[in-house]
Design an enzyme around this catalytic site. Structure first.
Site, PDB file in Angstrom:
ATOM      1  N   CYS A   1      94.279  45.470  75.219  1.00  0.00           N
ATOM      2  CA  CYS A   1      93.584  45.432  76.505  1.00  0.00           C
ATOM      3  C   CYS A   1      94.615  45.620  77.612  1.00  0.00           C
ATOM      4  O   CYS A   1      95.507  44.784  77.779  1.00  0.00           O
ATOM      5  CB  CYS A   1      92.847  44.097  76.671  1.00  0.00           C
ATOM      6  SG  CYS A   1      92.009  43.917  78.259  1.00  0.00           S
TER       7      CYS A   1
ATOM      8  N   CYS B   1      88.449  48.602  83.120  1.00  0.00           N
ATOM      9  CA  CYS B   1      89.009  48.592  81.760  1.00  0.00           C
ATOM     10  C   CYS B   1      90.334  49.336  81.792  1.00  0.00           C
ATOM     11  O   CYS B   1      90.375  50.538  82.069  1.00  0.00           O
ATOM     12  CB  CYS B   1      88.042  49.248  80.773  1.00  0.00           C
ATOM     13  SG  CYS B   1      88.721  49.447  79.102  1.00  0.00           S
TER      14      CYS B   1
END
Length: 257
Positions: free
Chosen positions: A73, A197
Site C-alpha cells: 500500500c 490509492c
C-alpha cells in the site's frame, strides 16, 4: 489486552497504525483485523499497519486490507514512514521492508517521498491497461471520471474472470492538463472506492507518463493531490519511481482487544 493505536491519513486514505516492535499483536487473528478496520464496530480505516523490527532495515511494515488480506500500500507506506519518524525509529531518511521488498523513503517538509518498486512492463488490452506496482492495478481512461460509476464498474472488473481468483484494484482516469490527471480507485480488499490509492495513482501516472513522454505526473484524487516522479528505460520499464504526498497523524487512542 489493551493496545495503543494511532490513526494516520494520506490524501484521505486512512490507516490504523500500531507500534508492534514487541510483537504482541495477534497478526493471525484476521477477524480482529477486520473488526478494528470496521467503521461501525471498530476504529474504522482503509487498512491496518503494524510497525516491527526487521534485521537489516530500520523497520518492517506489515499491511492488512480491511478484509484481512495483505498487499503493498503506497499511501499506507508513506504513513508508516511518518509514524516511524514520530516514534523516533528514523529521522528524515529510511530503508524499510514491505511485502513486496525493500523501499527507501525521505521526509521532506510535510511530505513523504516514497521509493516504489521498479515496474518492468505495462500490459495493454484494448482500452484497458494492467500494471503491477507492488499491488495489481487495472487502468481505464474515461471521459469524465467525476461522473463515472466507479463502484459498479470497478466491482465488475475486480471480480471478472480475467483476474480470478485473486482479483485486482481498478482505476479510472481522466486527463486534466498536460501533466495532471484525475484518478478514482476501486480497491480490492476494501471492496469500495477509497479517497486515494497510492499504488493506484502510481500505476496511472506511469501509464499516462509513458503515453505522453513525461517523467513527472500530478494526480488529483478525491482526498487530495499526489505526485509521481520516475525514469523510463528504452525497454519500456520504469525505475527511480517516487510517490510523493502528505501523511498526517489524526489522533491517538486505546482499545481493548
Amino acid at each position: 489486552m489493551e493496545i495503543t493505536f494511532y490513526k494516520y491519513q494520506g490524501t484521505g486514505n486512512d490507516f490504523v497504525m500500531i507500534d508492534d516492535r514487541s510483537k504482541l499483536f495477534p497478526e493471525k487473528d484476521l477477524f480482529l483485523v477486520q473488526k478494528l478496520c470496521d467503521r461501525k464496530f471498530g476504529i474504522g480505516s482503509d487498512g491496518l499497519i503494524l510497525i516491527r523490527n526487521k534485521e537489516g532495515y530500520d523497520f518492517e511494515m506489515i499491511y492488512f486490507n480491511p478484509d484481512g488480506s495483505q498487499s503493498m500500500c503506497g499511501n499506507g507506506a508513506r504513513c508508516a514512514v511518518a509514524f516511524s519518524r514520530y516514534l523516533g525509529i528514523i529521522e528524515d531518511n529510511t530503508t524499510f521492508r514491505a511485502i513486496d521488498g525493500a523501499h527507501e523513503a525521505s521526509v521532506v517538509g510535510d511530505e513523504v517521498e516514497l521509493g516504489m518498486s521498479d515496474v518492468s512492463t505495462i500490459d495493454n488490452e484494448g482500452q484497458d491497461i494492467y500494471v503491477e506496482t507492488g499491488s495489481p492495478h487495472h487502468v481505464r481512461f474515461v471521459e469524465n471520471v467525476l461522473e463515472y460509476p466507479v463502484f459498479e464498474e470497478g466491482a465488475k472488473i475486480r471480480f471478472s474472470d480475467r483476474y480470478a481468483p485473486k482479483g485486482t484494484n481498478v482505476n479510472f482516469v481522466t486527463p486534466l492538463a498536460n501533466d495532471l490527471i484525475q484518478v478514482r480507485t476501486y480497491e480490492r480488499g476494501v471492496e469500495d472506492e477509497t479517497l486515494s490509492c497510492g499504488t493506484g495513482v502510481t500505476a496511472c501516472a506511469l501509464v499516462y507518463g509513458y503515453q505522453n513522454d513525461l517523467n513527472e505526473v500530478k494526480i488529483k484524487t478525491l482526498g487530495g493531490t499526489l505526485k509521481v516522479r520516475f525514469s523510463k528505460k528504452d525497454d519500456g520499464s520504469f525505475h527511480n519511481i517516487l510517490l510523493i504526498g502528505p501523511a498526517e497523524q489524526v489522533f491517538e487512542g486505546r482499545i481493548e482487544i
